[in-house]
Scaffold this motif. Sequence first.
Motif, mmCIF file in Angstrom:
data_model
loop_
_atom_site.group_PDB
_atom_site.id
_atom_site.type_symbol
_atom_site.label_atom_id
_atom_site.label_comp_id
_atom_site.label_asym_id
_atom_site.label_seq_id
_atom_site.Cartn_x
_atom_site.Cartn_y
_atom_site.Cartn_z
ATOM 1 N N HIS A 70 0.836 -1.203 0.000
ATOM 2 C CA HIS A 70 0.000 0.000 0.000
ATOM 3 C C HIS A 70 0.875 1.260 0.000
ATOM 4 O O HIS A 70 0.703 2.164 0.802
ATOM 5 N N SER A 71 1.830 1.276 -0.913
ATOM 6 C CA SER A 71 2.790 2.367 -0.994
ATOM 7 C C SER A 71 2.913 2.805 -2.452
ATOM 8 O O SER A 71 2.163 2.360 -3.312
ATOM 9 N N ARG A 72 3.881 3.677 -2.707
ATOM 10 C CA ARG A 72 4.186 4.104 -4.070
ATOM 11 C C ARG A 72 5.696 4.215 -4.209
ATOM 12 O O ARG A 72 6.410 4.398 -3.220
ATOM 13 N N LEU A 73 6.172 4.116 -5.451
ATOM 14 C CA LEU A 73 7.613 4.257 -5.683
ATOM 15 C C LEU A 73 8.109 5.651 -5.316
ATOM 16 O O LEU A 73 9.281 5.832 -5.008
ATOM 17 N N ALA A 74 7.226 6.631 -5.310
ATOM 18 C CA ALA A 74 7.628 7.990 -4.931
ATOM 19 C C ALA A 74 8.056 8.063 -3.468
ATOM 20 O O ALA A 74 8.802 8.958 -3.075
ATOM 21 N N TYR A 75 7.605 7.101 -2.643
ATOM 22 C CA TYR A 75 7.982 7.092 -1.231
ATOM 23 C C TYR A 75 9.360 6.480 -0.996
ATOM 24 O O TYR A 75 9.861 6.526 0.121
ATOM 25 N N VAL A 76 9.946 5.896 -2.014
ATOM 26 C CA VAL A 76 11.279 5.301 -1.876
ATOM 27 C C VAL A 76 12.281 6.440 -2.020
ATOM 28 O O VAL A 76 12.641 6.834 -3.122
ATOM 29 N N ALA A 77 12.713 6.971 -0.890
ATOM 30 C CA ALA A 77 13.528 8.174 -0.931
ATOM 31 C C ALA A 77 14.918 7.977 -0.346
ATOM 32 O O ALA A 77 15.899 8.455 -0.905
ATOM 33 N N SER A 78 15.018 7.262 0.739
ATOM 34 C CA SER A 78 16.311 7.134 1.411
ATOM 35 C C SER A 78 17.111 5.972 0.823
ATOM 36 O O SER A 78 16.549 5.082 0.175
ATOM 37 N N PRO A 79 18.411 5.972 1.046
ATOM 38 C CA PRO A 79 19.228 4.844 0.565
ATOM 39 C C PRO A 79 18.767 3.504 1.162
ATOM 40 O O PRO A 79 18.784 2.492 0.470
ATOM 41 N N PHE A 80 18.319 3.504 2.414
ATOM 42 C CA PHE A 80 17.832 2.265 3.013
ATOM 43 C C PHE A 80 16.585 1.760 2.294
ATOM 44 O O PHE A 80 16.426 0.555 2.084
ATOM 45 N N ASP A 81 15.703 2.672 1.896
ATOM 46 C CA ASP A 81 14.504 2.277 1.149
ATOM 47 C C ASP A 81 14.876 1.638 -0.184
ATOM 48 O O ASP A 81 14.288 0.638 -0.590
ATOM 49 N N TRP A 82 15.848 2.237 -0.873
ATOM 50 C CA TRP A 82 16.281 1.685 -2.164
ATOM 51 C C TRP A 82 16.950 0.325 -1.984
ATOM 52 O O TRP A 82 16.743 -0.582 -2.790
ATOM 53 N N ILE A 83 17.743 0.187 -0.943
ATOM 54 C CA ILE A 83 18.388 -1.109 -0.687
ATOM 55 C C ILE A 83 17.330 -2.168 -0.396
ATOM 56 O O ILE A 83 17.402 -3.287 -0.918
ATOM 57 N N ALA A 84 16.325 -1.822 0.389
ATOM 58 C CA ALA A 84 15.253 -2.779 0.702
ATOM 59 C C ALA A 84 14.485 -3.157 -0.560
ATOM 60 O O ALA A 84 14.169 -4.337 -0.776
ATOM 61 N N LEU A 85 14.195 -2.186 -1.421
ATOM 62 C CA LEU A 85 13.475 -2.470 -2.662
ATOM 63 C C LEU A 85 14.303 -3.335 -3.602
ATOM 64 O O LEU A 85 13.802 -4.315 -4.173
ATOM 65 N N VAL A 86 15.577 -3.025 -3.752
ATOM 66 C CA VAL A 86 16.443 -3.819 -4.625
ATOM 67 C C VAL A 86 16.599 -5.233 -4.090
ATOM 68 O O VAL A 86 16.568 -6.210 -4.859
ATOM 69 N N CYS A 87 16.721 -5.379 -2.782
ATOM 70 C CA CYS A 87 16.807 -6.726 -2.196
ATOM 71 C C CYS A 87 15.514 -7.495 -2.406
ATOM 72 O O CYS A 87 15.543 -8.703 -2.670
ATOM 73 N N ALA A 88 14.372 -6.831 -2.301
ATOM 74 C CA ALA A 88 13.094 -7.494 -2.556
ATOM 75 C C ALA A 88 12.992 -7.921 -4.019
ATOM 76 O O ALA A 88 12.522 -9.027 -4.317
ATOM 77 N N LEU A 89 13.446 -7.086 -4.940
ATOM 78 C CA LEU A 89 13.431 -7.442 -6.364
ATOM 79 C C LEU A 89 14.368 -8.608 -6.642
ATOM 80 O O LEU A 89 14.018 -9.536 -7.386
ATOM 81 N N PHE A 90 15.543 -8.579 -6.042
ATOM 82 C CA PHE A 90 16.506 -9.663 -6.237
ATOM 83 C C PHE A 90 15.969 -10.966 -5.654
ATOM 84 O O PHE A 90 16.057 -12.024 -6.277
ATOM 85 N N GLY A 91 15.397 -10.906 -4.461
ATOM 86 C CA GLY A 91 14.826 -12.101 -3.844
ATOM 87 C C GLY A 91 13.681 -12.669 -4.674
ATOM 88 O O GLY A 91 13.558 -13.887 -4.829
ATOM 89 N N THR A 92 12.849 -11.803 -5.222
ATOM 90 C CA THR A 92 11.757 -12.257 -6.082
ATOM 91 C C THR A 92 12.296 -12.935 -7.328
ATOM 92 O O THR A 92 11.790 -13.977 -7.750
ATOM 93 N N ALA A 93 13.335 -12.374 -7.920
ATOM 94 C CA ALA A 93 13.927 -12.977 -9.114
ATOM 95 C C ALA A 93 14.552 -14.331 -8.791
ATOM 96 O O ALA A 93 14.433 -15.279 -9.580
ATOM 97 N N VAL A 94 15.203 -14.453 -7.657
ATOM 98 C CA VAL A 94 15.829 -15.732 -7.278
ATOM 99 C C VAL A 94 14.769 -16.804 -7.044
ATOM 100 O O VAL A 94 14.892 -17.930 -7.532
ATOM 101 N N VAL A 95 13.712 -16.464 -6.335
ATOM 102 C CA VAL A 95 12.645 -17.438 -6.090
ATOM 103 C C VAL A 95 11.968 -17.820 -7.404
ATOM 104 O O VAL A 95 11.667 -19.001 -7.640
ATOM 105 N N ALA A 96 11.740 -16.850 -8.277
ATOM 106 C CA ALA A 96 11.152 -17.159 -9.590
ATOM 107 C C ALA A 96 12.072 -18.078 -10.384
ATOM 108 O O ALA A 96 11.607 -19.018 -11.042
ATOM 109 N N TRP A 97 13.373 -17.846 -10.314
ATOM 110 C CA TRP A 97 14.317 -18.710 -11.030
ATOM 111 C C TRP A 97 14.311 -20.117 -10.450
ATOM 112 O O TRP A 97 14.367 -21.097 -11.191
ATOM 113 N N LEU A 98 14.233 -20.222 -9.124
ATOM 114 C CA LEU A 98 14.207 -21.540 -8.482
ATOM 115 C C LEU A 98 12.948 -22.327 -8.836
ATOM 116 O O LEU A 98 12.941 -23.551 -8.761
ATOM 117 N N VAL A 99 11.886 -21.642 -9.231
ATOM 118 C CA VAL A 99 10.672 -22.330 -9.670
ATOM 119 C C VAL A 99 10.700 -22.565 -11.179
ATOM 120 O O VAL A 99 10.403 -23.665 -11.658
#
Length: 115
Positions: A70-99
């Motif tokens: 329930h957020s928007r990409l505009a709220y991703v402002a701090s470096p920690f937010d970007w790191i969390a988003l990139v880690c979530a994207l990477f984790g999603t890609a890894v799980v998708a690859w494992l399937v």
Amino acid sequence: MTMTGILTILMYALAPFLVWIVSGLILLGGLQTLAHLRGYRILRYRYLGANLAAVAVGLSGLWWIPLLTHSRLAYVASPFDWIALVCALFGTAVVAWLVLHPLSFLLRSQPARTH
């Protein structure tokens, strides 16, 4: 905040998604086991389609992860937010690859012919 406090908050945050997490783990374990029994080796089998599909699923997280939280990409402002988003994207890609990787092996492999 104590470690028990952090774990308590984490358990309350995961509780609504527990059924989905367990279902995903069963799917992942079942696919990996079935493919392994049919000769799949994770480091020997290569299929570009599964790799590209996993990257596409990971990048699709830019759209659906903010919807899920329930957020928007505009709220991703701090470096920690970007790191969390990139880690979530990477984790999603890894799980998708494992399937998708063993699934592509199962769909592409020919059954043994008996004469």
